[in-house]
Design an enzyme around this catalytic site. Structure first.
Site, PDB file in Angstrom:
ATOM      1  N   GLU A 104       0.820  -1.206   0.000  1.00 13.47           N
ATOM      2  CA  GLU A 104       0.000   0.000   0.000  1.00 13.47           C
ATOM      3  C   GLU A 104       0.858   1.262   0.000  1.00 13.47           C
ATOM      4  O   GLU A 104       0.512   2.260  -0.628  1.00 13.47           O
ATOM      5  CB  GLU A 104      -0.946   0.011   1.198  1.00 13.47           C
ATOM      6  CG  GLU A 104      -2.002  -1.089   1.192  1.00 13.47           C
ATOM      7  CD  GLU A 104      -2.921  -1.018  -0.026  1.00 13.47           C
ATOM      8  OE1 GLU A 104      -2.936   0.013  -0.714  1.00 13.47           O
ATOM      9  OE2 GLU A 104      -3.604  -2.019  -0.290  1.00 13.47           O
ATOM     10  N   TYR A 119      -6.335   6.313   4.283  1.00 15.10           N
ATOM     11  CA  TYR A 119      -6.471   5.258   3.274  1.00 15.10           C
ATOM     12  C   TYR A 119      -5.724   3.982   3.672  1.00 15.10           C
ATOM     13  O   TYR A 119      -6.299   2.888   3.711  1.00 15.10           O
ATOM     14  CB  TYR A 119      -5.979   5.711   1.891  1.00 15.10           C
ATOM     15  CG  TYR A 119      -5.767   4.516   1.017  1.00 15.10           C
ATOM     16  CD1 TYR A 119      -6.862   3.835   0.487  1.00 15.10           C
ATOM     17  CD2 TYR A 119      -4.492   3.971   0.818  1.00 15.10           C
ATOM     18  CE1 TYR A 119      -6.692   2.674  -0.248  1.00 15.10           C
ATOM     19  CE2 TYR A 119      -4.317   2.816   0.088  1.00 15.10           C
ATOM     20  CZ  TYR A 119      -5.417   2.164  -0.442  1.00 15.10           C
ATOM     21  OH  TYR A 119      -5.246   1.002  -1.136  1.00 15.10           O
ATOM     22  N   ASP A 150      -9.297   5.449  -1.823  1.00 16.16           N
ATOM     23  CA  ASP A 150      -8.224   5.932  -2.669  1.00 16.16           C
ATOM     24  C   ASP A 150      -8.835   6.574  -3.913  1.00 16.16           C
ATOM     25  O   ASP A 150     -10.040   6.787  -3.993  1.00 16.16           O
ATOM     26  CB  ASP A 150      -7.301   4.777  -3.051  1.00 16.16           C
ATOM     27  CG  ASP A 150      -8.027   3.738  -3.882  1.00 16.16           C
ATOM     28  OD1 ASP A 150      -9.280   3.760  -3.929  1.00 16.16           O
ATOM     29  OD2 ASP A 150      -7.347   2.910  -4.516  1.00 16.16           O
TER      30      ASP A 150
END
Length: 381
Positions: A57, A140, A158
């Site tokens: 991520e 996020y 996102d």
DNA sequence: GATCCGTGGAA
DNA sequence: TTTCCAAGGAT
């Protein structure tokens, strides 16, 4: 419709967007059924290890999947566990990040690893609120880890989620404004599948990168076509609403190429700001210099180096090469000026003499590789 | 809340 | 060439 949705959500009411429970169920089934059949086979989907999710991520922030994959594999070879990353030399971490951009991500990632090891005994916290406290983890990434690794019903909002849901519900709020996030957060919380929150979030990402992508989407064949109000009203390309950014600033520099018998002089960039912690030729900002006097002022700028030793540097300016490099928000125009120098002691500076053959050992930003190429000093960029 | 922080691919 | 953008976060 969108006005009422906006009023409902911004007003803080948690009413579902006019959908019956049956419709919400059908929505989840359509999305997850498609995901089960068509999901992408990605390296970080081989397991639900929170370290793997955090790494992927972080690398994927503002970065395309195809770019990340080789970096991800290499990084895990070097640092297989959160403990290994926590203990690694920072220079090695930066070298592993070389070329990915947004280099503060690497520093924050290692800091987060240290926090997990020191504050949590090596076991990641499981809630979004706790994850959010780790360095480099924002709303996020916290939601992504909480949902994918720990099955918590947290949204992971996102660019994909903004695009997909803005189209599904024809949401007119400007996604460039931070305030808009809460609207999407409240909406998605009503739709996320509590049994499979991680898959729900990842399915939205896959959808947002395929049928509901930004450019050249194919909403007619989307598994959510029947739920897509923008498609049903033929206004897909009106969403998401996103205000424009300001134009980038042009900044001229002299790039000082100082060569001695011990190699080229490279300095480490400051720990914050552009290209933090990376190695470059010294730069002199010439945007404030008087054009008629700037060559003299360049010599003055070089005094900080000359002061370290009894040397005088004469820079070759005529016929200097110009290299341009564009970043997200500014463009650099680098004029290469060269000088030969005796070797002098650099111990008091974050600088070192580096022979051309050893450039590859340091973490260099792409703009520095461009400069090396312009000088005929190797590099492929 | 506005601004800063990289890079490479695609049109 | 220019512009946009691709799984954001820190300040």
């Amino acid at each position: 419709m969108q006005d009422r949705l906006h009023e409902q959500l911004v007003g803080g009411e948690l009413m579902a967007p006019n959908w019956s429970k049956a419709k919400v169920t059908a929505f989840r089934r359509a999305l997850l059924g498609w995901y089960d059949q068509e999901k992408r086979d990605l390296p970080w989907r081989r397991d639900h290890d929170p370290y793997h999710i955090l790494l992927s991520e972080t690398m994927l922030q503002q970065t395309q999947v195809a770019t990340v994959i080789p970096y991800y594999e290499h990084f895990l070879q070097l640092f297989p566990t959160v403990q290994a990353l926590a203990q690694a030399p920072e220079d090695q971490v930066m070298k592993a990040w070389e070329g990915l951009g947004y280099y503060s991500r690497a520093r924050h990632l290692q800091q987060a690893a240290k926090q997990v090891v020191q504050d949590y005994g090596g076991q990641f916290p499981r809630t979004a609120a706790e994850l959010r406290q780790l360095s480099g983890i924002g709303p996020y990434t916290a939601g992504a880890i909480a949902s994918i690794a720990f099955n918590q019903p947290e949204p992971a909002i996102d660019g994909n989620a903004f695009r997909v849901f803005s189209r599904l519900f024809k949401i007119d709020a400007d996604i460039a404004k931070p305030q808009t996030r809460q609207l999407f957060d409240q909406l998605i919380r009503q739709l996320i599948d509590p049994k499979r929150p991680g898959d729900f979030n990842q399915a939205i990402m896959d959808l947002g990168s395929s049928y509901m992508r930004a450019k050249d989407p194919d909403p007619a064949h989307s598994p959510l076509a029947a739920f897509d109000q923008s498609y049903l009203s033929d206004t897909v390309m009106d969403y998401p609403v996103k205000s424009k950014k300001k134009p980038k600033k042009v900044v001229p520099y002299f790039a000082l190429v100082i060569h001695s018998p011990q190699g080229y002089l490279l300095v480490r960039r400051p720990r914050t700001g552009m290209l933090a912690d990376l190695w470059m030729f010294p730069l002199v900002d010439r945007s404030e210099l008087d054009a008629a006097l700037e060559v003299d002022q360049l010599v003055e700028a070089a005094d900080r180096f000359e002061a370290l030793a009894d040397v005088h540097l004469t820079f070759e300016v005529t016929g200097a090469k110009l290299v341009r490099h564009t970043f997200t928000h500014q463009q650099w125009q680098l004029t290469l000026v060269q000088a030969d120098s005796p070797a002098f002691d650099l111990a008091v500076l974050p600088a070192k003499w580096v022979k051309a053959a050893d450039f590859g050992r340091l973490a260099l930003p792409t703009v520095q590789k461009k400069l090396l190429k312009a000088l005929g000093l190797g590099g492929t960029k």
